[in-house]
Motif scaffolding. Structure first.
Motif, PDB file in Angstrom:
ATOM      1  N   GLY A 197     -36.821 -68.294  -2.484  1.00  0.00           N
ATOM      2  CA  GLY A 197     -37.560 -68.450  -2.167  1.00  0.00           C
ATOM      3  C   GLY A 197     -37.045 -68.144  -0.745  1.00  0.00           C
ATOM      4  N   VAL A 198     -37.844 -67.860   0.253  1.00  0.00           N
ATOM      5  CA  VAL A 198     -37.695 -67.098   1.584  1.00  0.00           C
ATOM      6  C   VAL A 198     -36.751 -67.777   3.064  1.00  0.00           C
ATOM      7  N   ALA A 199     -35.717 -68.206   4.360  1.00  0.00           N
ATOM      8  CA  ALA A 199     -36.102 -68.694   5.040  1.00  0.00           C
ATOM      9  C   ALA A 199     -36.001 -68.430   6.152  1.00  0.00           C
ATOM     10  N   LYS A 200     -37.445 -68.839   6.921  1.00  0.00           N
ATOM     11  CA  LYS A 200     -37.473 -67.605   8.387  1.00  0.00           C
ATOM     12  C   LYS A 200     -37.041 -68.029   9.419  1.00  0.00           C
ATOM     13  N   PHE A 201     -36.893 -67.466  10.463  1.00  0.00           N
ATOM     14  CA  PHE A 201     -35.779 -68.473  11.775  1.00  0.00           C
ATOM     15  C   PHE A 201     -35.779 -67.585  12.875  1.00  0.00           C
ATOM     16  N   PRO A 202     -37.833 -67.698  13.382  1.00  0.00           N
ATOM     17  CA  PRO A 202     -38.306 -66.852  14.039  1.00  0.00           C
ATOM     18  C   PRO A 202     -38.308 -67.117  15.548  1.00  0.00           C
ATOM     19  N   TYR A 203     -37.443 -68.492  15.534  1.00  0.00           N
ATOM     20  CA  TYR A 203     -37.299 -68.658  17.536  1.00  0.00           C
ATOM     21  C   TYR A 203     -35.675 -67.928  17.604  1.00  0.00           C
ATOM     22  N   ALA A 204     -35.268 -67.170  16.209  1.00  0.00           N
ATOM     23  CA  ALA A 204     -33.455 -67.527  16.456  1.00  0.00           C
ATOM     24  C   ALA A 204     -33.047 -66.502  17.037  1.00  0.00           C
ATOM     25  N   ASN A 205     -32.336 -65.952  18.053  1.00  0.00           N
ATOM     26  CA  ASN A 205     -31.647 -65.063  18.945  1.00  0.00           C
ATOM     27  C   ASN A 205     -32.259 -63.907  19.672  1.00  0.00           C
ATOM     28  N   VAL A 206     -32.424 -65.643  20.581  1.00  0.00           N
ATOM     29  CA  VAL A 206     -33.778 -65.276  21.943  1.00  0.00           C
ATOM     30  C   VAL A 206     -32.676 -65.823  22.940  1.00  0.00           C
ATOM     31  N   PRO A 207     -32.219 -65.204  23.660  1.00  0.00           N
ATOM     32  CA  PRO A 207     -31.242 -65.317  25.088  1.00  0.00           C
ATOM     33  C   PRO A 207     -31.561 -66.337  25.572  1.00  0.00           C
ATOM     34  N   PRO A 208     -31.041 -67.945  26.065  1.00  0.00           N
ATOM     35  CA  PRO A 208     -31.340 -68.073  26.636  1.00  0.00           C
ATOM     36  C   PRO A 208     -32.212 -68.475  27.658  1.00  0.00           C
ATOM     37  N   GLY A 209     -33.326 -69.138  28.586  1.00  0.00           N
ATOM     38  CA  GLY A 209     -34.196 -68.964  29.606  1.00  0.00           C
ATOM     39  C   GLY A 209     -34.804 -67.892  29.193  1.00  0.00           C
ATOM     40  N   GLN A 210     -34.826 -66.934  28.211  1.00  0.00           N
ATOM     41  CA  GLN A 210     -36.355 -66.077  27.523  1.00  0.00           C
ATOM     42  C   GLN A 210     -37.377 -66.507  26.048  1.00  0.00           C
ATOM     43  N   THR A 211     -37.912 -66.028  26.223  1.00  0.00           N
ATOM     44  CA  THR A 211     -39.052 -66.575  25.187  1.00  0.00           C
ATOM     45  C   THR A 211     -38.897 -64.939  23.888  1.00  0.00           C
ATOM     46  N   SER A 212     -38.833 -64.460  24.330  1.00  0.00           N
ATOM     47  CA  SER A 212     -38.473 -62.902  23.683  1.00  0.00           C
ATOM     48  C   SER A 212     -37.837 -62.044  23.667  1.00  0.00           C
ATOM     49  N   THR A 213     -37.352 -61.188  22.478  1.00  0.00           N
ATOM     50  CA  THR A 213     -36.626 -60.056  23.175  1.00  0.00           C
ATOM     51  C   THR A 213     -37.229 -58.720  22.115  1.00  0.00           C
ATOM     52  N   ASP A 214     -37.024 -58.111  22.636  1.00  0.00           N
ATOM     53  CA  ASP A 214     -37.581 -56.577  22.595  1.00  0.00           C
ATOM     54  C   ASP A 214     -36.530 -55.358  22.138  1.00  0.00           C
ATOM     55  N   PRO A 215     -36.471 -55.397  20.798  1.00  0.00           N
ATOM     56  CA  PRO A 215     -36.710 -55.343  19.364  1.00  0.00           C
ATOM     57  C   PRO A 215     -36.740 -57.549  19.556  1.00  0.00           C
ATOM     58  N   PRO A 216     -36.984 -57.619  18.342  1.00  0.00           N
ATOM     59  CA  PRO A 216     -37.389 -59.315  18.140  1.00  0.00           C
ATOM     60  C   PRO A 216     -35.967 -58.779  17.133  1.00  0.00           C
ATOM     61  N   ALA A 217     -34.760 -59.981  17.217  1.00  0.00           N
ATOM     62  CA  ALA A 217     -34.024 -59.887  16.221  1.00  0.00           C
ATOM     63  C   ALA A 217     -33.475 -61.625  15.555  1.00  0.00           C
ATOM     64  N   GLN A 218     -34.988 -61.747  15.164  1.00  0.00           N
ATOM     65  CA  GLN A 218     -35.595 -63.063  14.532  1.00  0.00           C
ATOM     66  C   GLN A 218     -34.911 -63.116  12.717  1.00  0.00           C
ATOM     67  N   LEU A 219     -34.742 -63.749  11.744  1.00  0.00           N
ATOM     68  CA  LEU A 219     -33.548 -63.651  11.199  1.00  0.00           C
ATOM     69  C   LEU A 219     -34.280 -64.439  10.085  1.00  0.00           C
ATOM     70  N   GLY A 220     -34.241 -63.558   8.811  1.00  0.00           N
ATOM     71  CA  GLY A 220     -34.497 -64.040   7.280  1.00  0.00           C
ATOM     72  C   GLY A 220     -34.297 -63.942   6.690  1.00  0.00           C
ATOM     73  N   LEU A 221     -33.825 -64.847   5.229  1.00  0.00           N
ATOM     74  CA  LEU A 221     -33.570 -64.963   4.638  1.00  0.00           C
ATOM     75  C   LEU A 221     -34.320 -65.246   2.898  1.00  0.00           C
ATOM     76  N   THR A 222     -34.090 -63.826   2.145  1.00  0.00           N
ATOM     77  CA  THR A 222     -34.165 -64.295   0.969  1.00  0.00           C
ATOM     78  C   THR A 222     -33.091 -64.722  -0.581  1.00  0.00           C
ATOM     79  N   GLY A 223     -33.811 -65.707  -0.272  1.00  0.00           N
ATOM     80  CA  GLY A 223     -32.439 -66.361  -2.049  1.00  0.00           C
ATOM     81  C   GLY A 223     -33.064 -66.207  -3.307  1.00  0.00           C
ATOM     82  N   VAL A 224     -31.960 -66.512  -4.138  1.00  0.00           N
ATOM     83  CA  VAL A 224     -32.199 -66.781  -5.727  1.00  0.00           C
ATOM     84  C   VAL A 224     -30.733 -68.124  -5.448  1.00  0.00           C
TER      85      VAL A 224
END
Ligand code: HEM
Lengths: 535, 351
Positions: free
Chosen positions: A314-341
């Motif tokens: 399966g996969v866990a996705k964290f699209p809102y992670a690693n955004v500095p407080p007060g901002q809505t996004s970063t460029d480039p994004p530092a979102q996290l995805g975890l694939t797992g067994v």
């Protein structure tokens, strides 16, 4: 006009029905060779991927939807039209036969497969009455006819039930078609995955997948809600499952107190308007991610089993992670995805990510972390069970490490954020279904079976007696019998009828002792035809 | 207990092979005895053979009710004595012993697994062959003249059991959750019973086709009057040469029909119970899973046979070919679909 009638005659002949039955059997075969969308969509997709040349042609020929294809439907619809055309006249005929008296005796009774001659002391009318009464007592339908020449005939028939069974069988087949169509039009079903602790309600939005019958609308589904409290699976030492038990509670009407139920395979939850079936199960790892800014995300991700030992991916996705407080996004994004067994019981062989037992004896989660742009903003639909491979190919999502975790362990990523594996929760998949044709199907199937048994065991047979006045004031009786269907026991039955008639065989005409019951089996051809002049 | 069951299976198979040898002696060398007499009797009379003595039971066909027959007496109901007759009787006795061991296989298997012994394909085959053997012995009790056909019955039996013991065998284990249902017991036992009986029905059906083939090839004289030796058997090739020692065509055909007519409703019941079970396990009574599809194909094929036989314009040989083809679909369902197709059923290798 002529040709229409000729076609109708052809269509409703039993020979055509036979051809159509044969075609139906053959037409059903491709559906077991090619994967069917109705059975498994994934299998069809896989097949199409593997056979890019052949698959489009097959698809155009409905090879993946055989049982919904126009040609398969044509075969069974023709068969059922033929059935109606053939059986309705037969039904009318049968009803007429039920009120009509049995037909009069044929000219030469002694030519029938079973015949004999008896002499009695009574006169013809009296003798005929006696015979008729005896036959009636054994449930024969009888008719007595007096003829101008002084002879009296008794006609008797038995076994009407055979045709009744035959008609019941065929019309019950028709009811199955109606039941099927009814279910297809007014039925619906939905599937969804439920993690322990979750509740779902019966609306289309809450299903992962659903289908509605042609005459059903999605906004009139019965309003029930089901909560999964716990799920347990028991396994044998070989890993074979032994028992699945899901503790659920449900409310059928808003404001009602919840009632509980143990949902099991073969033990569905039957609600008014729908049934809930336990279809599958698996593990959902619970992960806590603390990003570089200290934000905490906890998620429960259902992993899908890939083998019988419940190795799951399966996969866990964290699209809102690693955004500095007060901002809505970063460029480039530092979102996290975890694939797992996930292995409920880790394989002792290092580097072989295949569980050796389906229960959680030594649970291990192997995670691979990916950071960058998950591609969720692009608007293209994404599977919740996989990362977007295009983003990886474009280098927008890069692998940052791999770690093996046991429950409670945590892993610090290069950027200082941490992933914690908190444990797992069980999940189940349920199928929720409503098929209003089911009752009719069951009833029709019962009628098919009863009709078949009655028809195949029924025996249509006829017996006649022709009674002529004899010189001495008594009567000479000729008895004949005919089984119209396979019935080896008819000789015995005929002998019993003869015994009931009583009397003696006329000595000068009949060679005595041909048969123990005095029944003369065929062989009558040698008899002089003296007393048949009148027939 | 499980090992005992496996050993008993081999013992049963060996006993059936021994029984087959007994029948074979009678079949091959018994031409001067029962078989020849049965073979040469005109068709219509043979139905009488198994009936209560003296009754002269004739299954009469409406199509030609006036065909002359000779009277049938009770004495001929049993195949004649003599050395080949003894071999045949030994064959029957061994079949009965084989069946007793066979039943013991199922009982010990059930005890080992702690449930009814029909939870997977191996057990299904062992059950259906037990029904087959039992059906054969019951049939024989009412129609002793069929005895020489035992060579085909026990031959098929040994083949199926041997294959089951060597290839299909699986360790005894409790049932998968989906199979834990009363409907399983009814569905699978009905399916096994119907399959065993349909296999039994297949024997006279196939032999009927051989016999008619033999009759056609050895000239019209062969099935006419009694007393004529069948001419020039060398001209008739295998498998039709077997026809010489077989009962008359008509009697085989009737027997085939009656067995099919008996088994078909049981098969129907099996499918209905399967649908009821599927509904409670998977939520749908019919899903065109490969196993279901082939059960449907077999059902339609057998319905076509019964239909063909009730259709006056269809020849009996043609109708019987339908029965043979229908049995082929049963075999495909049992031996091909279980291995090849992946459906809901196959995870258990069941049915
Ligand atoms: C829908 C598919 C059909 C199936 C599965 C089917 C099956 C059968 C079976 C199993 C029998 C023999 C058992 C019995 O005697 O009751 C039978 C008999 C019969 N079928 Fe059908 N049948 C079908 C369609 C038809 C059609 C379309 C016709 C008319 C054209 C027809 C006319 C008959 C008749 C007249 C008999 C009785 C024959 C007799 O015993 O006199 N059937 N059918």
């Amino acid at each position: 006009m002529r040709s229409v009638r000729a076609f109708w005659r052809w269509l409703t002949s039993m020979r055509t029905a036979l051809v159509l039955l044969l075609v139906l059997a053959i037409a059903a075969v491709p559906g077991s060779i090619f994967p069917q969308r109705a059975v498994s969509r994934e299998a069809v997709e896989k097949y199409i991927d593997e056979h890019p040349d052949l698959a489009p042609l097959l698809d155009r020929l409905w090879a993946f939807d055989v049982y919904a294809s126009p040609w398969f439907s044509a075969v069974y619809l023709l068969l059922f039209i033929s059935l109606v055309g053939c059986l309705v006249p037969r039904l009318r005929q049968h009803l007429a036969n039920l009120v009509k008296p049995p037909p009069d005796a044929p000219a030469r009774l002694e030519r029938l497969p079973h015949s004999t001659t008896r002499e009695v002391g009574q006169g013809p009318t009296e003798a005929a009455q006696t015979i008729r009464l005896a036959l009636r007592r054994s449930q024969w339908r009888t008719a007595l006819r007096s003829h101008a020449d002084g002879t009296v005939t008794v006609a008797a028939e038995k076994g009407y039930l055979k045709e009744t069974g035959n008609l019941l069988f065929h019309f019950a087949l028709l009811s199955l078609l109606v039941g099927l169509a009814w279910g297809a039009w007014y039925g619906w079903h939905g599937n969804r995955l439920v993690v322990a602790g979750e509740e779902f309600c019966n609306t289309l939005q809450q299903y992962d997948e659903y289908s509605l019958g042609a005459r059903t609308s999605g906004d009139r589904l019965p309003p029930f809600c089901v909560t999964l409290h716990d799920f347990q699976a028991e396994f044998l030492d070989t890993g074979q499952p032994a028992r699945y038990v899901a503790d659920v509670s449900y409310v059928e009407d808003l404001g009602e107190a919840p009632r509980s139920w143990t949902l099991q395979v073969n033990h569905p939850l039957r609600l008014s308007g729908a049934n809930v079936y336990l279809i599958g199960h698996g593990y959902a790892p619970v992960l806590r991610y603390t990003d570089q800014y200290g934000q905490v995300f906890t998620t429960t991700v259902p992993f899908l089993p890939v083998d019988g030992m419940l190795t799951s991916e399966g996969v866990a996705k964290f699209p809102y992670a690693n955004v500095p407080p007060g901002q809505t996004s970063t460029d480039p994004p530092a979102q996290l995805g975890l694939t797992g067994v996930y292995q409920p019981t880790a394989n002792p062989e290092p580097g072989v990510p295949a569980s050796i037992f389906p229960a959680e004896r030594d649970p291990v989660l192997t995670l691979t972390a990916w950071q960058g742009d998950l591609g969720l903003g692009s608007g293209a639909p994404q599977s919740v069970y996989a990362l977007d491979q295009r983003q990886i190919a474009l280098g927008r999502l890069t692998q940052v490490g791999t770690e093996t975790l046991r429950p409670g362990e945590s892993w610090t990523l290069p950027d200082g954020s941490t992933v914690e594996f908190l444990g797992t929760r069980p999940w189940i998949t349920v199928s929720v279904r409503h098929d209003p044709g089911q009752g009719l199907m069951l009833f029709g199937a019962g009628a098919v079976l009863v009709g078949l048994m009655v028809s195949l065991s029924g025996k249509r047979r006829r017996v006649w007696a022709r009674i002529r006045p004899a010189d001495d004031g008594g009567s000479l009786i000729t008895l004949g019998g005919l089984a119209r269907t396979e019935y080896p026991g008819f000789a015995d039955e005929f002998a019993r009828v003869v015994a009931q008639v009583g009397g003696a065989s006329p000595p000068e005409r009949e060679p005595a002792g041909v048969s123990n019951a005095g029944v003369r089996e065929r062989g009558a051809s040698a008899r002089p035809g003296v007393d048949e002049a009148k027939d | 207990m499980a090992e005992l069951s496996d050993t008993l299976l081999l013992v049963a198979a060996v006993i059936y092979v021994a029984a087959m040898l007994g029948y074979l002696v009678e079949f091959a060398f018994g031409t001067r005895g029962a078989v020849a007499r049965v073979a040469m009797r005109p068709a219509r009379e043979l139905v009488a053979v198994g009936a209560p003595a003296g009754g002269g039971a004739f299954g009469v066909d409406i199509v030609s009710p006036v065909q002359p027959d000779r009277p049938e007496r009770g004495g001929e109901a049993t195949p004649g004595p003599g050395r080949t007759g003894v071999a045949g009787a030994i064959g029957v006795a061994l079949t009965a012993v084989g069946l007793a061991v066979h039943v013991a296989v199922l009982v010990t298997r059930g005890m080992a697994a702690g449930r009814v012994p029909w939870g997977n394909m191996y057990e299904f085959v062992v059950t259906l062959t037990a029904v087959f053997a039992l059906g054969w012995l019951v049939l024989l009790a009412t129609r002793p003249s069929l005895r020489p056909l035992g060579v085909f019955v026990t031959g098929a039996q040994a083949l199926l059991l041997g294959f089951a013991g060597l290839v299909l065998t699986t360790p005894a284990a409790p049932l998968m959750p989906a199979l834990q249902s009363v409907w399983l017991k009814i569905h699978v036992s009905a399916a096994a019973a119907a399959s065993g009986l349909l296999l039994l029905a297949f024997v006279p059906a196939a032999l009927y086709l051989i016999r008619t083939g033999y009759d056609a090839r050895s000239g019209p004289a062969a099935d006419e009057s009694a007393g004529d030796e069948a001419p020039a058997p060398t001209a008739v090739r295998f498998p039709y040469s077997l026809g010489r020692a077989l009962p008359a065509a008509d009697s085989l055909e009737r027997l085939a029909f009656r067995l099919h007519a008996f088994a078909f409703p049981i098969w129907t019941l099996a499918i209905i119970c399967g649908a009821i079970w599927a509904e409670s396990a998977w939520g749908r009574y019919w899903g065109w899973d490969p196993k279901e599809t082939w059960s449907f194909i077999s059902w339609v094929a057998y319905a076509a046979y019964l239909h063909a036989r009730a259709t006056p314009s269809v020849k009996r040989t043609t109708a019987t070919w339908f029965a043979v083809a229908a049995w082929l679909t049963m075999l495909i369902n049992l031996y091909v679909i279980n291995f090849v197709a992946v459906g809901l059923h196959s995870y258990a290798g069941l049915d």
